[in-house]
Design a protein around this motif. Sequence first.
Motif, short mmCIF file in Angstrom:
data_model
loop_
_atom_site.label_atom_id
_atom_site.label_comp_id
_atom_site.label_asym_id
_atom_site.label_seq_id
_atom_site.Cartn_x
_atom_site.Cartn_y
_atom_site.Cartn_z
N LYS A 130 0.83 -1.21 0.00
CA LYS A 130 0.00 0.00 0.00
C LYS A 130 0.87 1.26 0.00
O LYS A 130 0.62 2.20 -0.74
N LYS A 131 1.90 1.22 0.83
CA LYS A 131 2.78 2.38 0.94
C LYS A 131 3.52 2.62 -0.39
O LYS A 131 3.65 3.75 -0.86
N GLY A 132 3.98 1.51 -1.00
CA GLY A 132 4.77 1.59 -2.23
C GLY A 132 4.00 2.24 -3.37
O GLY A 132 4.58 2.90 -4.24
N PHE A 133 2.68 2.01 -3.40
CA PHE A 133 1.89 2.56 -4.51
C PHE A 133 0.94 3.67 -4.05
O PHE A 133 0.03 4.06 -4.78
N GLY A 134 1.13 4.14 -2.82
CA GLY A 134 0.33 5.26 -2.31
C GLY A 134 -1.15 4.93 -2.21
O GLY A 134 -2.01 5.78 -2.48
N LEU A 135 -1.48 3.68 -1.84
CA LEU A 135 -2.88 3.27 -1.77
C LEU A 135 -3.43 3.46 -0.36
O LEU A 135 -2.80 3.06 0.63
N GLU A 136 -4.63 4.03 -0.29
CA GLU A 136 -5.29 4.11 1.02
C GLU A 136 -5.92 2.77 1.35
O GLU A 136 -6.01 2.36 2.50
N GLU A 137 -6.41 2.10 0.31
CA GLU A 137 -7.11 0.82 0.47
C GLU A 137 -6.54 -0.18 -0.54
O GLU A 137 -6.30 0.19 -1.69
N SER A 138 -6.38 -1.43 -0.13
CA SER A 138 -5.95 -2.43 -1.11
C SER A 138 -7.15 -3.17 -1.69
O SER A 138 -7.03 -3.91 -2.66
N PHE A 139 -8.32 -2.99 -1.11
CA PHE A 139 -9.58 -3.56 -1.62
C PHE A 139 -10.25 -2.43 -2.41
O PHE A 139 -10.77 -1.49 -1.83
N ASP A 152 -15.38 -8.99 4.00
CA ASP A 152 -14.88 -8.82 2.63
C ASP A 152 -15.88 -9.35 1.60
O ASP A 152 -16.02 -8.80 0.51
N LEU A 153 -16.56 -10.43 1.96
CA LEU A 153 -17.58 -10.99 1.07
C LEU A 153 -18.71 -9.97 0.88
O LEU A 153 -19.19 -9.75 -0.24
N ARG A 154 -19.10 -9.34 1.97
CA ARG A 154 -20.16 -8.33 1.91
C ARG A 154 -19.71 -7.15 1.05
O ARG A 154 -20.45 -6.64 0.22
N ARG A 155 -18.49 -6.76 1.25
CA ARG A 155 -17.95 -5.62 0.51
C ARG A 155 -17.89 -5.92 -0.99
O ARG A 155 -18.22 -5.07 -1.82
N PHE A 156 -17.46 -7.12 -1.31
CA PHE A 156 -17.37 -7.56 -2.72
C PHE A 156 -18.76 -7.51 -3.36
O PHE A 156 -18.95 -7.00 -4.47
N SER A 157 -19.73 -8.03 -2.63
CA SER A 157 -21.12 -8.04 -3.11
C SER A 157 -21.64 -6.60 -3.30
O SER A 157 -22.25 -6.27 -4.32
N ASP A 158 -21.35 -5.74 -2.33
CA ASP A 158 -21.81 -4.33 -2.41
C ASP A 158 -21.16 -3.61 -3.59
O ASP A 158 -21.81 -2.83 -4.28
N ASP A 159 -19.86 -3.88 -3.80
CA ASP A 159 -19.15 -3.23 -4.93
C ASP A 159 -19.75 -3.67 -6.26
O ASP A 159 -19.90 -2.85 -7.18
N LEU A 160 -20.07 -4.95 -6.39
CA LEU A 160 -20.70 -5.43 -7.63
C LEU A 160 -22.03 -4.74 -7.86
O LEU A 160 -22.34 -4.29 -8.97
N LYS A 161 -22.82 -4.64 -6.79
CA LYS A 161 -24.15 -4.00 -6.90
C LYS A 161 -24.02 -2.52 -7.26
O LYS A 161 -24.79 -1.99 -8.04
N LYS A 162 -23.01 -1.88 -6.70
CA LYS A 162 -22.81 -0.44 -6.92
C LYS A 162 -22.62 -0.12 -8.40
O LYS A 162 -23.05 0.92 -8.88
N TYR A 163 -21.96 -1.05 -9.13
CA TYR A 163 -21.68 -0.79 -10.56
C TYR A 163 -22.52 -1.69 -11.48
O TYR A 163 -22.09 -2.03 -12.58
#
Length: 419
Positions: A234-243, A274-285
Amino acid sequence: MDRREFLRRLGLASGAVMVDDRAEEWLWLGSKGVRAVEVPTVTQVGSVITWQTRQPCPSLLQVLSPDGSKSHFESAEVVEDHGLAVTGLRASTDYRFQLLSPTNGQVWYEGRFRTLPAAEGKRLARFAVIADPHVGEMEAGHIGFPDFSFTKGYKSWDPNNPHWRFTLRACLEEINALGPDLLVFAGDLSTHDKPEEYRLVRTLLEDLRPAFPVFYARGNHDIPHAQTAEDNFKKGFGLEESFQAFPVGEVAFLLPDFIDRTSKTGRAKVRTEDLRRFSDDLKKYADRPTFVINHHQLLSRRRPIDWADTGDADRLIDVLLREGNPWLMLCGHVHGADLTLLGNGGRIIPQVALPACKDYPCGYGLVTVYEHSVQYNFHRPLDPWCLRWTNLTRGMYYGLAPKLNYGRVGERNALFMRG
Ligand SMILES: [Fe+2]
Ligand SMILES: [Fe+2]
């Protein structure tokens, strides 16, 4: 079982016998002095053909259409490792090709391929994917322990230019010239999760100054070696989130992070949140074609999948087949081409595993999204160092790398119809 196969099996069983694969392949293609003939890429309008000759010579290739017309492709450069791009072809057409002796025009080798069907509708996006560059890797083809390998390892002939550097650079240069809408790394950017390994990726990218954004999915090599250690990825690529989940133009991308940080063997694991988040991300788009880039495969007919619990992968497949609008899933980790269809009798989602960028079959993926279809092609850079390295590392895993990692032509090049 022929002699070659017998020697390979003996080698595998003993862990000690090496087979001179090169000598075997010269015999295999007769006295013409051609080996390693491959067609890594086939599109609607072209293909890429690579081969190796016993003696350095110019490259000469003839392509024959079904109507009997011939097209010539050549390069005057005197080389042993050849690669030519064929252009000007028609979609859904069977072609023959011939490798010719540049001295007397004798046919050294004849092969065939079929171009992809035409893609219909407006083009929505085009993106490149690089899997498993493994910056910092000491040797390619190494299977075993840090101090002991069951297999022969391969190193660059130039200690100042390791294999991971020139392969990644060649892929990035070709991608840069193609000018996609974005580039996504599908994990295992590093080998040891060292800050300098991520820095080297950034430096190579900065040298090129790409005009497109670059995104990074985590692989099992990109995790802190202790749970409390700094997250160098995360630090190497300046990411706030890796998900990650984000739209780009008319399509969307999900780069989930299911890497199991407690695993010493590089597995993946799904936590409930993480499963919930994955499901929510799919629904969002759900209103646009969505592409999932995940380091580990969810299903494979060829290899055991690397999940802490196979039920984890099943739960993710269940979500993919139910939620949102996923068109294609792209993976790395296995370092070889592998196509699996995830389906439940209704929705079908192709899952494409990309070969590694760093060694045989060496290259990157290019995905073109149309209104009603999506096209995937694997590309091997025609850079001379890459071609030489690819031909050298064909010998990995007792010479079984072509069987393990190259895949069938349809696993490297496909047009998937959607909606
Ligand atoms: Fe991996
Ligand atoms: Fe890897």
